[in-house]
Write a protein that holds these residues in place. Structure first.
Motif, PDB file in Angstrom:
ATOM      1  N   SER A  11       0.828  -1.201   0.000  1.00  0.00           N
ATOM      2  CA  SER A  11       0.000   0.000   0.000  1.00  0.00           C
ATOM      3  C   SER A  11       0.866   1.257   0.000  1.00  0.00           C
ATOM      4  O   SER A  11       0.518   2.259  -0.615  1.00  0.00           O
ATOM      5  N   VAL A  14       1.911   1.760  -3.512  1.00  0.00           N
ATOM      6  CA  VAL A  14       0.809   2.310  -4.307  1.00  0.00           C
ATOM      7  C   VAL A  14       0.685   3.810  -4.063  1.00  0.00           C
ATOM      8  O   VAL A  14       0.496   4.592  -4.999  1.00  0.00           O
ATOM      9  N   VAL A  15       0.811   4.225  -2.797  1.00  0.00           N
ATOM     10  CA  VAL A  15       0.718   5.647  -2.469  1.00  0.00           C
ATOM     11  C   VAL A  15       1.851   6.419  -3.130  1.00  0.00           C
ATOM     12  O   VAL A  15       1.645   7.501  -3.700  1.00  0.00           O
ATOM     13  N   GLU A  17       3.525   5.548  -5.817  1.00  0.00           N
ATOM     14  CA  GLU A  17       3.311   5.563  -7.270  1.00  0.00           C
ATOM     15  C   GLU A  17       2.232   6.567  -7.660  1.00  0.00           C
ATOM     16  O   GLU A  17       2.365   7.275  -8.659  1.00  0.00           O
ATOM     17  N   ARG A  18       1.173   6.671  -6.863  1.00  0.00           N
ATOM     18  CA  ARG A  18       0.135   7.670  -7.146  1.00  0.00           C
ATOM     19  C   ARG A  18       0.689   9.084  -7.025  1.00  0.00           C
ATOM     20  O   ARG A  18       0.356   9.959  -7.816  1.00  0.00           O
ATOM     21  N   ALA A  19       1.531   9.319  -6.025  1.00  0.00           N
ATOM     22  CA  ALA A  19       2.132  10.642  -5.853  1.00  0.00           C
ATOM     23  C   ALA A  19       3.025  10.980  -7.029  1.00  0.00           C
ATOM     24  O   ALA A  19       3.026  12.114  -7.526  1.00  0.00           O
ATOM     25  N   ALA A  21       2.748   9.771 -10.103  1.00  0.00           N
ATOM     26  CA  ALA A  21       1.888   9.993 -11.268  1.00  0.00           C
ATOM     27  C   ALA A  21       1.237  11.374 -11.202  1.00  0.00           C
ATOM     28  O   ALA A  21       1.143  12.065 -12.218  1.00  0.00           O
ATOM     29  N   HIS A  22       0.813  11.785 -10.007  1.00  0.00           N
ATOM     30  CA  HIS A  22       0.215  13.112  -9.852  1.00  0.00           C
ATOM     31  C   HIS A  22       1.248  14.208 -10.137  1.00  0.00           C
ATOM     32  O   HIS A  22       0.934  15.202 -10.798  1.00  0.00           O
ATOM     33  N   SER A  25       1.733  14.369 -13.912  1.00  0.00           N
ATOM     34  CA  SER A  25       0.612  15.003 -14.610  1.00  0.00           C
ATOM     35  C   SER A  25       0.579  16.509 -14.346  1.00  0.00           C
ATOM     36  O   SER A  25       0.250  17.290 -15.235  1.00  0.00           O
TER      37      SER A  25
END
Length: 194
Positions: A11, A14-15, A17-19, A21-22, A25
């Motif tokens: 988890s 995942v956090v 990787e999301r950061a 990706a954000h 972007s």
């Protein structure tokens, strides 16, 4: 017990990787916002007005952020208490935005507490506070500097102007859409590697 550690690491990954990706972007959006190839003089006054209205609608968050930064910069040397109040007001606005993002179908947030009501109330409180602390000249200075920059960007920033010229150009754009998407992805990859 061992599985709990694996779940936590997964988890956390995942956090992270999301950061990432954000962040990618956001960097791409900022690069597209001010990329030199996206600027051109409008052909006539009507095209300039259409382009300005469209860009003001789509870039309103960036324009508001520019004005906010200019206002905070103009308040920094002498009016730190006012600046801190404005920063607190921005935190309240960000909290409301986070609530809207977290609960997109909430009837309370969308119907009862309307966005326009929240924005109008926040602007009224900020203007009253600026008037009480005699910081209206700094507000006028920030608006005087920021408004011409925003208007120039809105008028000269090219965005979806290809569809305005007619159906023949729209058909050509549709045929070349796949090539454009490949070129845009290549451009995004190049921007992401910087």
């Amino acid at each position: 017990m061992a599985s709990n550690g694996a779940v936590l690491r997964r988890s956390a990954a995942v956090v992270v990787e999301r950061a990432r990706a954000h962040a990618r972007s956001t960097r791409k959006a900022l690069a597209r916002f001010a990329r030199p190839q996206s600027f051109a003089a409008p052909p006539d006054a009507e095209a300039a007005a259409v382009r300005a209205v469209r860009n003001l609608a789509s870039f309103r968050l960036y324009y508001a952020l520019l004005l906010w930064v200019l206002l905070l910069a103009s308040l920094f040397p002498r009016r730190r208490a006012t600046m801190l109040f404005l920063m607190a007001a921005s935190k309240v606005a960000l909290f409301y935005g986070a609530l809207l993002k977290a609960f997109p179908t909430s009837a309370l947030l969308l119907r009862i507490i309307d966005r326009r009501l929240v924005v109008a109330l926040a602007l009224a409180v900020i203007l009253i506070e600026l008037a009480l602390t005699r910081a209206l000249p700094q507000l006028l200075l920030a608006v005087g500097i920021g408004l011409p920059i925003i208007l120039l960007h809105a008028v000269f920033r090219v965005r979806d102007d290809l569809l305005e010229d007619g159906d023949d150009k729209a058909a050509a754009v549709g045929a070349a859409g796949e090539l454009d998407s490949v070129l845009e992805k290549k451009e995004d990859l190049e921007l992401g590697s910087q």
